[in-house]
Design a protein around this motif. Structure first.
Motif, PDB file in Angstrom:
ATOM      1  N   PRO A  21       0.803  -1.365   0.118  1.00  0.00           N
ATOM      2  CA  PRO A  21      -0.002   0.054   0.059  1.00  0.00           C
ATOM      3  C   PRO A  21       0.943   1.305   0.024  1.00  0.00           C
ATOM      4  O   PRO A  21       0.606   2.264  -0.593  1.00  0.00           O
ATOM      5  N   HIS A  22       1.851   1.307   0.837  1.00  0.00           N
ATOM      6  CA  HIS A  22       2.696   2.389   0.737  1.00  0.00           C
ATOM      7  C   HIS A  22       3.428   2.624  -0.511  1.00  0.00           C
ATOM      8  O   HIS A  22       3.732   3.685  -1.203  1.00  0.00           O
ATOM      9  N   ARG A  23       4.064   1.516  -1.015  1.00  0.00           N
ATOM     10  CA  ARG A  23       4.561   1.478  -2.465  1.00  0.00           C
ATOM     11  C   ARG A  23       3.662   2.025  -3.543  1.00  0.00           C
ATOM     12  O   ARG A  23       4.217   3.004  -4.425  1.00  0.00           O
ATOM     13  N   GLU A  24       2.422   1.581  -3.389  1.00  0.00           N
ATOM     14  CA  GLU A  24       1.524   2.054  -4.491  1.00  0.00           C
ATOM     15  C   GLU A  24       1.361   3.764  -4.531  1.00  0.00           C
ATOM     16  O   GLU A  24       1.108   4.299  -5.636  1.00  0.00           O
ATOM     17  N   VAL A  25       1.226   4.064  -3.234  1.00  0.00           N
ATOM     18  CA  VAL A  25       0.844   5.463  -3.281  1.00  0.00           C
ATOM     19  C   VAL A  25       2.135   6.307  -3.516  1.00  0.00           C
ATOM     20  O   VAL A  25       1.784   7.540  -4.167  1.00  0.00           O
ATOM     21  N   LEU A  26       3.159   5.930  -3.334  1.00  0.00           N
ATOM     22  CA  LEU A  26       4.516   6.559  -3.715  1.00  0.00           C
ATOM     23  C   LEU A  26       4.504   6.538  -5.311  1.00  0.00           C
ATOM     24  O   LEU A  26       4.986   7.703  -5.735  1.00  0.00           O
TER      25      LEU A  26
ATOM     26  N   GLY B  33       3.149  11.201 -11.128  1.00  0.00           N
ATOM     27  CA  GLY B  33       2.962  12.407 -10.897  1.00  0.00           C
ATOM     28  C   GLY B  33       1.442  12.926 -10.596  1.00  0.00           C
ATOM     29  O   GLY B  33       0.748  13.872 -11.209  1.00  0.00           O
ATOM     30  N   CYS B  34       0.772  12.073 -10.221  1.00  0.00           N
ATOM     31  CA  CYS B  34      -0.835  12.167  -9.774  1.00  0.00           C
ATOM     32  C   CYS B  34      -1.051  12.797  -8.694  1.00  0.00           C
ATOM     33  O   CYS B  34      -0.043  12.902  -7.666  1.00  0.00           O
ATOM     34  N   SER B  35      -1.900  13.736  -8.387  1.00  0.00           N
ATOM     35  CA  SER B  35      -2.590  14.537  -7.369  1.00  0.00           C
ATOM     36  C   SER B  35      -2.941  13.574  -6.444  1.00  0.00           C
ATOM     37  O   SER B  35      -3.110  12.318  -6.565  1.00  0.00           O
TER      38      SER B  35
END
Length: 187
Positions: free
Chosen positions: A135-140, A147-149
Motif C-alpha cells: 500500500p505504501h509503495r502504490e501511493v508513492l 505525478g498524480c495528485s
C-alpha cells in the motif's frame, strides 16, 4: 657584469665553469624571462635553466672543437637574452601546436556516464521501494513516479484522500530511514 672565469680543461673545470655561469647570469636572466612570462614564474625558472644549460653546452662544444667561435668563448648577457627569448618562443609554439587535452568527458562518454548514473539511481530507488509495504509503495508510485495528485491517487486506488496523505507520510518516513541506514552501511 664580470665574465665567468676561464679555467683549465677537465671535469672539475667544467663544474667550475657552469657554477660561475649560473652565479653570474642567473638573476639578470631570471628578471628578463619573468618580464616575458609574468604569469608563469615556474616556466620562467625552467627557461632560465634551459638557457644556462644551452650556454654551458655551447661553451663546452667550442672548447672541445674550437669550432664556430674562438677557443675559450664564454656567453655574454645579450647572447643569453636572445637564447632565452628563443626558448620562450619555441616552447610557446610547441604548446600551441599540441592538441588540447580535454578536461571533461567526451560527449558520448558523458551521456553514457549520465545514463549509468540514472540506472544506478533507479536500482537504488527500486531497492528502497522493495522495503515498503505494497500500500505504501502504490501511493508513492502514483504520487511521485506517475505525478498524480492526492485526489487522483485516491480515486485510482479506491481509497480516501486522507488515507493517501497518511500512507504517503509513513512511506516517506520509512524511505528516509532506509536510505540513512544504507548510507551508513556504505560508509
Amino acid at each position: 657584469m664580470s665574465e665567468p672565469a676561464i679555467s683549465a680543461p677537465g671535469p672539475a673545470a667544467a663544474e667550475e665553469r657552469i657554477t660561475a655561469l649560473v652565479l653570474t647570469y642567473r638573476q639578470p636572466l631570471l628578471r628578463y624571462v619573468t618580464s616575458l612570462l609574468p604569469a608563469d614564474p615556474q616556466r620562467a625558472e625552467d627557461v632560465v635553466q634551459e638557457t644556462l644549460l644551452r650556454a654551458w653546452l655551447e661553451s663546452e662544444t667550442c672548447r672541445a672543437r674550437g669550432a664556430r667561435r674562438e677557443a675559450g668563448w664564454e656567453p655574454s648577457l645579450p647572447w643569453l637574452f636572445k637564447v632565452a627569448r628563443n626558448v620562450v618562443i619555441d616552447w610557446s609554439r610547441r604548446d600551441s601546436s599540441r592538441p588540447v587535452v580535454p578536461t571533461g568527458l567526451p560527449p558520448e562518454t558523458a551521456v553514457l556516464a549520465d545514463e549509468t548514473a540514472r540506472v544506478v539511481e533507479r536500482t537504488h530507488v527500486v531497492e528502497l521501494l522493495a522495503q515498503l509495504s505494497r500500500p505504501h509503495r502504490e501511493v508513492l508510485v502514483y504520487t511521485y513516479l506517475l505525478g498524480c495528485s492526492g485526489p487522483d491517487t485516491a480515486h485510482a486506488l479506491g481509497i480516501p484522500s486522507g488515507t493517501v496523505k497518511s500512507r504517503l507520510h509513513h512511506a516517506m518516513h520509512r524511505l528516509r530511514q532506509a536510505a540513512a541506514f544504507a548510507e551508513r552501511e556504505c560508509a
